[in-house]
Scaffold this active site. Structure first.
Site, PDB file in Angstrom:
ATOM      1  N   PRO A 146     -65.241  88.468  30.216  1.00 55.68           N
ATOM      2  CA  PRO A 146     -66.163  87.757  31.120  1.00 55.68           C
ATOM      3  C   PRO A 146     -66.251  88.300  32.670  1.00 55.68           C
ATOM      4  O   PRO A 146     -65.158  88.870  33.314  1.00 55.68           O
ATOM      5  CB  PRO A 146     -65.207  86.602  31.361  1.00 55.68           C
ATOM      6  CG  PRO A 146     -64.559  86.395  30.139  1.00 55.68           C
ATOM      7  CD  PRO A 146     -64.356  87.731  29.635  1.00 55.68           C
ATOM      8  N   CYS A 147     -67.328  88.521  33.189  1.00 52.08           N
ATOM      9  CA  CYS A 147     -67.420  89.005  34.414  1.00 52.08           C
ATOM     10  C   CYS A 147     -67.720  88.270  35.674  1.00 52.08           C
ATOM     11  O   CYS A 147     -67.999  88.794  36.862  1.00 52.08           O
ATOM     12  CB  CYS A 147     -68.922  89.761  34.321  1.00 52.08           C
ATOM     13  SG  CYS A 147     -70.431  88.842  34.011  1.00 52.08           S
ATOM     14  N   GLN A 148     -67.678  86.843  35.470  1.00 52.92           N
ATOM     15  CA  GLN A 148     -67.856  86.050  36.538  1.00 52.92           C
ATOM     16  C   GLN A 148     -66.889  86.230  37.730  1.00 52.92           C
ATOM     17  O   GLN A 148     -67.071  86.205  38.981  1.00 52.92           O
ATOM     18  CB  GLN A 148     -67.627  84.535  36.307  1.00 52.92           C
ATOM     19  CG  GLN A 148     -68.659  84.073  35.148  1.00 52.92           C
ATOM     20  CD  GLN A 148     -68.068  83.997  33.938  1.00 52.92           C
ATOM     21  OE1 GLN A 148     -67.209  84.843  33.428  1.00 52.92           O
ATOM     22  NE2 GLN A 148     -68.573  83.173  32.998  1.00 52.92           N
TER      23      GLN A 148
END
Length: 300
Positions: free
Chosen positions: A71-73
């Site tokens: 996940p890149c958030q």
């Protein structure tokens, strides 16, 4: 080669790796709609949380490749960039999976925000808890070097490989030996050759556009081209915009084509869910060229 993939989403990376000749033992994904998409596409979906040790089968240990689009958030410039403090930071879960599966090769894809310093950190580093680049250097790369003989990374733009979209992502590869990262095959038409005398093919572009599109987001807009918010509100805003000046929101199908998915990829769920699946995906061609580079090094 075979592969176990974490955070598989709608199957963008899986399609690319399969095209490179890398078969999947499992595509692990938490989101139910994305899992339905994976199954509809004929990919071996394992629905569940990558943190669950019971998901991992003994026969996956020692797999050829572990791919993780974690996940890149936590690192995206579009978010709060809380990094290591963000509960959505998927890197620790990825390291646990590496230790469980002990793959020969590891590859990951993430946003370029992971490579940037936060605030004035370049002159006085805030440390890995507060600075994305410090976390990348001191945690991610350090932990990979503890587990693999070679670790490298490169920022690749999907448009450089024939995808009709500018989408810059950092690609991390670790394994028993160095790989040669793929070189661009496409670029701005100029008629000029590169240093090796090779000419680049012209960019692939959407119809009537002179260049690849901006980055497609998870809400069906090209980055910087429209309002944020939930898909339903954006659709109403898009309808009003179309009535006023003739511009409209891209459809799921149009976003999927810009993201390099094949026509008719069976996205499942609500429209909002489908937009998220498309916008969060890895363009298949980008995964393919990385997979091919790993395979080439593995044979050498």
């Amino acid at each position: 080669m075979n592969c176990v993939e974490l955070f598989a989403g709608a199957g963008g990376a899986a399609l690319g790796l399969e095209a490179a000749g890398i078969s999947h033992l499992a595509c692990i994904e938490y989101d139910a709609d994305a899992c339905a998409t994976l199954r509809s596409a004929g990919l071996p979906c394992v629905e569940g949380d990558v943190r669950d040790p019971d998901l991992y089968l003994p026969e996956w240990v020692g797999c050829d490749l572990l791919w993780a689009s974690f996940p890149c958030q936590a690192w995206s410039s579009a978010g709060k960039r809380e990094g290591a403090k963000d509960e959505r930071n998927g890197w620790p879960w990825t390291v646990d999976a590496i230790d469980r599966l002990k793959p020969e090769w590891f590859a990951a894809e993430n946003v370029t925000g992971l490579l940037t310093h936060r605030g004035g950190c370049a002159s006085r580093c805030l440390g890995p808890e507060d600075c994305p680049r410090a976390y990348f250097d001191l945690v991610i790369l350090s932990q990979l070097r503890e587990r693999f003989d070679w670790v490298g990374f490169r920022v690749l733009n999907a448009s450089s490989f024939g995808v009709p979209q500018h989408r810059r992502r950092v690609i991390i590869v670790a394994g028993p030996r160095a790989i040669r990262f793929p070189e661009p095959t496409h670029g701005k038409p100029s008629g000029q050759a590169d240093l090796f005398g090779r000419g680049l093919l012209p960019w692939e572009t959407p119809d009537y556009w002179p260049s690849p599109s901006p980055t497609v987001s998870a809400v069906g807009e090209c980055k910087g081209s429209g309002p944020g918010g939930n898909p339903e509100k954006m659709q109403r805003a898009s309808d009003a915009l179309y009535l006023a000046i003739g511009r409209r929101r891209l459809t799921v199908e149009e976003c999927a084509l810009l993201q390099d998915f094949p026509v008719g990829h069976p996205f499942q769920g609500t429209k909002g869910s489908q937009y998220r699946q498309v916008g969060n995906a890895v363009p298949p061609t980008l995964a393919r060229v990385v997979g091919e580079a790993i395979k080439k090094s593995r044979r050498s």
